[in-house]
Design a protein around this motif. Structure first.
Motif, PDB file in Angstrom:
ATOM      1  N   PHE A 196      -2.231   6.100   7.393  1.00 19.86           N
ATOM      2  CA  PHE A 196      -3.562   6.688   7.591  1.00 19.86           C
ATOM      3  C   PHE A 196      -4.523   5.665   8.187  1.00 19.86           C
ATOM      4  CE2 PHE A 196      -7.869   7.600   5.944  1.00 19.86           C
ATOM      5  CZ  PHE A 196      -8.081   8.808   6.598  1.00 19.86           C
ATOM      6  N   LEU A 197      -4.550   4.458   7.635  1.00 18.95           N
ATOM      7  CA  LEU A 197      -5.447   3.431   8.160  1.00 18.95           C
ATOM      8  C   LEU A 197      -5.099   3.083   9.604  1.00 18.95           C
ATOM      9  CD1 LEU A 197      -5.678   1.042   5.061  1.00 18.95           C
ATOM     10  CD2 LEU A 197      -7.409   2.668   5.865  1.00 18.95           C
TER      11      LEU A 197
ATOM     12  N   LEU B 259       0.800  -1.230   0.000  1.00 22.19           N
ATOM     13  CA  LEU B 259       0.000   0.000   0.000  1.00 22.19           C
ATOM     14  C   LEU B 259       0.830   1.276   0.000  1.00 22.19           C
ATOM     15  CD1 LEU B 259      -2.761  -0.958   2.632  1.00 22.19           C
ATOM     16  CD2 LEU B 259      -2.827  -1.233   0.141  1.00 22.19           C
TER      17      LEU B 259
ATOM     18  N   ARG C  75       1.832   6.176   2.994  1.00 24.85           N
ATOM     19  CA  ARG C  75       0.728   7.105   3.287  1.00 24.85           C
ATOM     20  C   ARG C  75      -0.551   6.362   3.647  1.00 24.85           C
ATOM     21  NH1 ARG C  75      -0.737  10.932  -1.465  1.00 24.85           N
ATOM     22  NH2 ARG C  75       1.290  11.832  -0.948  1.00 24.85           N
ATOM     23  N   THR C  76      -0.964   5.420   2.817  1.00 28.57           N
ATOM     24  CA  THR C  76      -2.202   4.685   3.076  1.00 28.57           C
ATOM     25  C   THR C  76      -2.072   3.822   4.322  1.00 28.57           C
ATOM     26  OG1 THR C  76      -2.674   4.632   0.710  1.00 28.57           O
ATOM     27  CG2 THR C  76      -3.859   3.066   2.106  1.00 28.57           C
ATOM     28  N   THR C  77      -0.919   3.173   4.484  1.00 26.54           N
ATOM     29  CA  THR C  77      -0.709   2.315   5.646  1.00 26.54           C
ATOM     30  C   THR C  77      -0.783   3.123   6.935  1.00 26.54           C
ATOM     31  OG1 THR C  77       0.741   0.906   4.307  1.00 26.54           O
ATOM     32  CG2 THR C  77       0.857   0.650   6.693  1.00 26.54           C
TER      33      THR C  77
ATOM     34  N   LEU D 276      -1.428  12.121   5.979  1.00 22.25           N
ATOM     35  CA  LEU D 276      -1.755  12.364   4.574  1.00 22.25           C
ATOM     36  C   LEU D 276      -0.652  13.114   3.832  1.00 22.25           C
ATOM     37  CD1 LEU D 276      -5.504  13.389   5.054  1.00 22.25           C
ATOM     38  CD2 LEU D 276      -4.597  11.159   4.372  1.00 22.25           C
TER      39      LEU D 276
END
Length: 464
Positions: free
Chosen positions: A97-98, A90, A93-95, A210
């Motif tokens: 954020f989640l 991922l 950033r996505t890792t 983000l």
């Protein structure tokens, strides 16, 4: 749907990289990204640590926190190991954020528990979800910390991160101290305002996630890229995660990783949480995490600049940690002899002068040693290879095993294990870690001039 195989540009193989324009404000520099992950951890695990450091998650009765943290670290153990693979799929950033979304939810559960103490369902569920989120967050953090910095400054960057992260816990410790100061020396759970303040800081951390850049956009001042990996495939990552459990380097990390968070339960619940008044617990937390900043900076300087040989610096770092660890846990043993029955009826307040000084110094020393331990392990892991995909898996393995140990330690406390037995187990785990880390440094950490060769070998392994 098949994912495209990652494109790998191994360090040491690129020809004459053009130097990047140096500067503190260059957002795609390793320094900027390390500072950013430090600020994220300032707001998220930093605040979590400050809350947990009060003992019982701010509650007089530790039962809910023990069960919530058991669920947390059990899930963290699984998703910590898987976190490196998830990060490679991922991106940071996505890792991040989640993972970050689960931290304010955990604090909300204890805010709710302040008004509905009859049910532990919400804290336990929130703890389990935080375990998943923490696995994501710390795997991404480990990948950034071990692969982005220049190899000769890795210890310095780790200490910079640890200072920012610990500063969050320092300021987080000031929240319960200031918001509960007027309640004097009486025993009580923290008030609603304390939990709300923690949640507000955590939401800032969620927003900061983000801002992270993709790994392939990070450029060092000499023009080299921190990593050439863009994304991976699920099948590749699944196979590589399984291989970690047969990797001799990771087997040597097993006991140090298990013990590196095992002592938190004892220190938070049964030293700070048991000996001191509520407002003094907050003050102790401030200095505990402040001492972590000193420990990380001192060890980081030694590991980067103490000697010409990287292997020698690692061995000296282990030796320094071993001497201090033996002295500090020896002091903890002497202190534990004063309340072997687990009861301390006359709580210590910071206004008690000499009576406060000894336990206070011991608790701060625990914080100093914790930062040195974790910084040392991160530095050693980062010195094993320069390949960011491998490092993300190593970091995930470390956090997963660490969390499995923590899950067990919270249940050890829940079942009212004698405090002297808890101390001896903690001291034993730390002591066994000394020779294992020294052996890992001796066998696997190459001197600086060999780092490019190590990187090339790692790249060949990943393409096979």
């Amino acid at each position: 749907m098949m994912m495209q195989q990652p494109q790998v540009e191994v360090e040491g193989q690129s020809s004459s990289p053009a130097p990047a324009k140096p500067g503190l404000l260059r957002f795609n520099s390793p320094l900027a990204q390390v500072c950013l992950i430090g600020l994220v951890c300032f707001c998220l695990p930093g605040m979590y640590n400050a809350l947990n450091g009060l003992g019982g998650g701010g509650q007089v009765d530790h039962t809910a926190a023990d069960n919530a943290n058991t669920a947390l670290y059990a899930c963290f153990a699984v998703f910590g190991v898987l976190g490196g693979a998830i990060h490679n799929l991922l991106g940071p950033r996505t890792t991040l954020f989640l993972g970050s979304l689960t931290y304010p939810l955990y604090v909300a559960a204890f805010l709710n528990y302040n008004h509905r103490p009859g049910s532990q369902v919400f804290p336990v569920i929130a703890g389990a979800l935080l375990g998943v989120g923490a696995g994501f967050l710390w795997a991404a953090q480990g990948a950034i910390m071990t692969s982005y910095p220049p190899p000769n400054l890795r210890g310095t960057y780790i200490s910079l991160f640890w200072c920012l992260f610990s500063l969050g816990s320092v300021l987080g410790g000031l929240l319960p101290l200031s918001l509960n100061y007027r309640r004097g020396s009486k025993v009580a759970s923290v008030n609603d305002g304390t939990y709300i303040a923690f949640m507000a800081m955590m939401l800032v951390g969620v927003a900061l996630t983000l801002l992270f850049l993709p790994p392939h956009k990070i450029v060092r001042d000499d023009g080299s890229r921190a990593t050439g990996v863009t994304y991976s495939s699920a099948a590749t990552e699944a196979g590589e995660v399984l291989r970690l459990f047969a990797n001799w380097k990771m087997l040597l990390v097993l006991v140090p990783a298990w013990g590196s968070n095992f002592f938190y339960t004892y220190q938070f619940n049964n030293v700070n949480g048991l000996l001191f008044t509520l407002r003094t617990k907050g003050l102790n937390n401030v200095v505990y995490w402040g001492a972590q900043m000193l420990g990380s900076v001192g060890l980081g300087y030694l590991l980067d600049f103490g000697f010409a040989s990287r292997r020698k610096r690692g061995l000296v770092g282990v030796a320094v940690f071993a001497v201090l660890g033996t002295a500090i846990w020896g002091g903890g043993f002497a202190n534990q002899l004063r309340y072997t029955d687990g009861k301390w009826p006359d709580l210590i307040d910071f206004k008690d002068g000499r009576r406060y000084a000894g336990p206070f110094l011991l608790y701060c020393s625990y914080g100093l040693l914790d930062a040195m331990f974790q910084s040392l392990i991160y530095w050693i892991i980062g010195a094993l290879t320069n390949d960011s995909r491998v490092l993300s898996r190593y970091a995930g393995f470390y956090k997963g095993v660490q969390s499995a140990g923590a899950a067990v330690s919270w249940q050890v406390d829940f079942h009212k294990t004698p405090l002297m037995a808890q101390l001896i187990v903690n001291w034993g785990l730390i002591t066994v870690s000394y020779p294992l880390l020294a052996l890992l440094v001796f066998l696997a950490v190459k001197d600086d001039e060999d780092s490019s060769v190590s990187s090339i070998e790692d790249g060949k392994h990943n393409r096979s």
